[in-house]
Write a protein that holds these residues in place. Structure first.
Motif, mmCIF file in Angstrom:
data_model
loop_
_atom_site.group_PDB
_atom_site.id
_atom_site.type_symbol
_atom_site.label_atom_id
_atom_site.label_comp_id
_atom_site.label_asym_id
_atom_site.label_seq_id
_atom_site.Cartn_x
_atom_site.Cartn_y
_atom_site.Cartn_z
ATOM 1 N N VAL A 80 0.850 -1.203 0.000
ATOM 2 C CA VAL A 80 0.000 0.000 0.000
ATOM 3 C C VAL A 80 0.880 1.247 0.000
ATOM 4 O O VAL A 80 0.586 2.226 -0.697
ATOM 5 C CB VAL A 80 -0.967 -0.022 1.212
ATOM 6 N N LEU A 129 2.223 1.843 -3.493
ATOM 7 C CA LEU A 129 1.184 2.405 -4.371
ATOM 8 C C LEU A 129 0.917 3.871 -4.031
ATOM 9 O O LEU A 129 0.750 4.702 -4.930
ATOM 10 C CB LEU A 129 -0.103 1.585 -4.243
ATOM 11 N N LEU A 130 0.877 4.179 -2.732
ATOM 12 C CA LEU A 130 0.633 5.560 -2.297
ATOM 13 C C LEU A 130 1.745 6.483 -2.792
ATOM 14 O O LEU A 130 1.473 7.575 -3.315
ATOM 15 C CB LEU A 130 0.535 5.609 -0.764
ATOM 16 N N GLY A 166 1.362 7.078 -6.572
ATOM 17 C CA GLY A 166 0.272 8.018 -6.857
ATOM 18 C C GLY A 166 0.655 9.444 -6.511
ATOM 19 O O GLY A 166 0.448 10.376 -7.304
ATOM 20 N N LEU A 176 3.246 10.843 -8.960
ATOM 21 C CA LEU A 176 2.669 11.257 -10.244
ATOM 22 C C LEU A 176 1.869 12.547 -10.091
ATOM 23 O O LEU A 176 1.923 13.435 -10.948
ATOM 24 C CB LEU A 176 1.780 10.129 -10.799
ATOM 25 N N PHE A 177 1.118 12.657 -8.991
ATOM 26 C CA PHE A 177 0.273 13.837 -8.768
ATOM 27 C C PHE A 177 1.120 15.110 -8.655
ATOM 28 O O PHE A 177 0.770 16.143 -9.199
ATOM 29 C CB PHE A 177 -0.569 13.648 -7.503
ATOM 30 N N ALA A 192 -1.698 14.387 -15.782
ATOM 31 C CA ALA A 192 -1.042 13.626 -14.708
ATOM 32 C C ALA A 192 -1.840 13.626 -13.391
ATOM 33 O O ALA A 192 -2.004 12.558 -12.782
ATOM 34 C CB ALA A 192 0.371 14.139 -14.492
ATOM 35 N N PRO A 193 -2.376 14.796 -12.936
ATOM 36 C CA PRO A 193 -3.129 14.759 -11.664
ATOM 37 C C PRO A 193 -4.369 13.864 -11.732
ATOM 38 O O PRO A 193 -4.694 13.174 -10.763
ATOM 39 C CB PRO A 193 -3.516 16.227 -11.443
ATOM 40 N N ILE A 241 -4.781 11.239 -13.790
ATOM 41 C CA ILE A 241 -4.325 9.842 -13.843
ATOM 42 C C ILE A 241 -3.899 9.383 -12.445
ATOM 43 O O ILE A 241 -4.221 8.270 -12.017
ATOM 44 C CB ILE A 241 -3.162 9.674 -14.854
ATOM 45 N N ALA A 242 -3.196 10.272 -11.710
ATOM 46 C CA ALA A 242 -2.737 9.924 -10.363
ATOM 47 C C ALA A 242 -3.930 9.660 -9.429
ATOM 48 O O ALA A 242 -3.920 8.698 -8.648
ATOM 49 C CB ALA A 242 -1.867 11.042 -9.802
ATOM 50 N N LEU A 247 -5.402 6.427 -10.359
ATOM 51 C CA LEU A 247 -4.482 5.359 -9.952
ATOM 52 C C LEU A 247 -4.712 4.967 -8.480
ATOM 53 O O LEU A 247 -4.839 3.783 -8.156
ATOM 54 C CB LEU A 247 -3.051 5.861 -10.138
ATOM 55 N N LEU A 248 -4.783 5.983 -7.614
ATOM 56 C CA LEU A 248 -4.967 5.667 -6.186
ATOM 57 C C LEU A 248 -6.376 5.160 -5.903
ATOM 58 O O LEU A 248 -6.559 4.235 -5.100
ATOM 59 C CB LEU A 248 -4.656 6.891 -5.320
ATOM 60 N N ALA A 272 -6.426 1.596 -7.208
ATOM 61 C CA ALA A 272 -5.664 0.697 -6.335
ATOM 62 C C ALA A 272 -6.444 0.424 -5.048
ATOM 63 O O ALA A 272 -6.510 -0.722 -4.577
ATOM 64 C CB ALA A 272 -4.308 1.311 -6.020
ATOM 65 N N LEU A 293 -5.853 4.742 1.085
ATOM 66 C CA LEU A 293 -5.483 4.890 -0.323
ATOM 67 C C LEU A 293 -6.653 5.489 -1.120
ATOM 68 O O LEU A 293 -6.486 6.416 -1.915
ATOM 69 C CB LEU A 293 -5.136 3.503 -0.864
ATOM 70 N N VAL A 306 -7.305 9.226 -0.102
ATOM 71 C CA VAL A 306 -6.310 10.139 -0.691
ATOM 72 C C VAL A 306 -6.609 10.320 -2.184
ATOM 73 O O VAL A 306 -6.553 11.439 -2.709
ATOM 74 C CB VAL A 306 -4.863 9.612 -0.470
ATOM 75 N N MET A 360 -7.419 13.767 -4.219
ATOM 76 C CA MET A 360 -6.692 14.153 -5.433
ATOM 77 C C MET A 360 -7.663 14.435 -6.578
ATOM 78 O O MET A 360 -7.460 15.362 -7.357
ATOM 79 C CB MET A 360 -5.758 13.019 -5.860
ATOM 80 N N SER A 402 -9.185 17.775 -6.109
ATOM 81 C CA SER A 402 -8.203 18.817 -6.417
ATOM 82 C C SER A 402 -7.984 18.941 -7.926
ATOM 83 O O SER A 402 -7.903 20.045 -8.462
ATOM 84 C CB SER A 402 -6.891 18.492 -5.708
ATOM 85 N N ALA A 403 -7.898 17.778 -8.611
ATOM 86 C CA ALA A 403 -7.612 17.783 -10.051
ATOM 87 C C ALA A 403 -8.756 18.402 -10.851
ATOM 88 O O ALA A 403 -8.517 19.130 -11.820
ATOM 89 C CB ALA A 403 -7.342 16.365 -10.535
ATOM 90 N N GLY A 444 -4.683 1.648 -11.801
ATOM 91 C CA GLY A 444 -4.526 1.501 -10.350
ATOM 92 C C GLY A 444 -4.858 0.102 -9.882
ATOM 93 O O GLY A 444 -4.126 -0.493 -9.075
ATOM 94 N N LEU A 493 -2.147 -2.181 -11.099
ATOM 95 C CA LEU A 493 -0.920 -1.957 -10.330
ATOM 96 C C LEU A 493 -1.045 -2.591 -8.941
ATOM 97 O O LEU A 493 -0.072 -3.152 -8.420
ATOM 98 C CB LEU A 493 -0.672 -0.448 -10.208
#
Lengths: 72, 163
Positions: free
Chosen positions: A47, A50-51, A54, A57-58, B12-13, B15-16, B19-20, B23, B73, B76, B80, B83-84, B104, B107
């Motif tokens: 975890v 992965l965090l 992320g 990337l952000f 990118a933001p 996708i990030a 991703l989280l 995941a 996860l 967060v 994001m 925010s994005a 995510g 991954l």
């Protein structure tokens, strides 16, 4: 009545009825032992990976910007 | 006075965030479906087989810690995403977000599969088989497929929104 009392006693003294109250100290001992921190870190490791991916990337643009400013 | 320039578009933001979120949700799929509904494994089931009530409850505790971690996860990732979506340089692309979600999830399967199943041996996908490798490899393979699908969707989002 006698039959009912016997049945109730039999049910209450069966392993399924008292297992949890009796086993709780053993469960606590099985969790909070010497391996607790190691187990916690190992379980959180994927975890955390992965965090970090992320978050990386952000904030990639900010990190890159800060890096180029420092080396300019 | 310096001219006002609009920031360069970036995905990118988004996708990030995907991703989280992916995941985290992928972690919940593992925990809910494989741990609780199918009961194929628990967090420490290779080291502490849940063959007694005490051992099952100890595993249940570590499953709970895993669920708490993937909840963080997900939370967060949600932050994001919020925010994005408020940033003008981030395009509002459903394909990109869905691609990020699949990336995510994929991954999660790959990272968790390599670390927990292959390297540490904390548990295997299906503990009740003599040979545990096929299920572990299928889990990794499914993760790879999700990564490929996610990557394709992210690319499709780029061609639709940024060209």
């Amino acid at each position: 009545m006698k039959y009912l009392t016997s049945l109730l006693l039999l049910l209450l003294t069966s392993p399924a009825a008292w297992a949890c109250t009796v086993c709780r100290p053993r469960v606590q001992a099985g969790i909070h032992n010497d391996a607790y921190t190691a187990n916690l870190l190992l379980i959180l490791l994927p975890v955390a990976v992965l965090l970090l991916a992320g978050l990386g990337l952000f904030f990639a643009a900010d990190i890159r910007h800060r890096f180029t400013l420092r080396h300019a | 006075m310096s001219p006002i320039t609009s920031p360069r578009p970036t995905r990118a933001p988004l996708i990030a965030a995907g991703l989280l979120l992916g995941a985290g949700l992928g972690g919940f799929v593992d925990g809910i479906v494989l741990h609780q509904i199918f009961q194929w494994h628990n967090m420490l089931s290779n080291q502490l087989p849940p063959d007694t009530l005490v051992r099952a409850k100890v595993n249940m505790y570590w499953d709970g810690m895993f669920h708490a971690a993937v909840w963080v996860l997900t939370a967060v990732g949600l932050g994001m995403l919020w925010s994005a979506t408020g940033r003008p340089e981030v395009p509002h692309s459903g394909r990109t977000l869905l691609g990020g979600l699949l990336l995510g999830w994929g991954l999660f399967n790959v990272v968790e599969g390599i670390i927990d199943h292959q390297l540490l041996g904390l548990h295997h996908v299906y503990e009740y088989a003599t040979n545990k490798q096929p299920a572990d490899l299928a889990f990794l393979g499914f993760g790879g497929l999700l990564l490929l699908s996610g990557w394709a969707l992210v690319r499709a989002g780029r061609t639709r929104r940024l060209t």
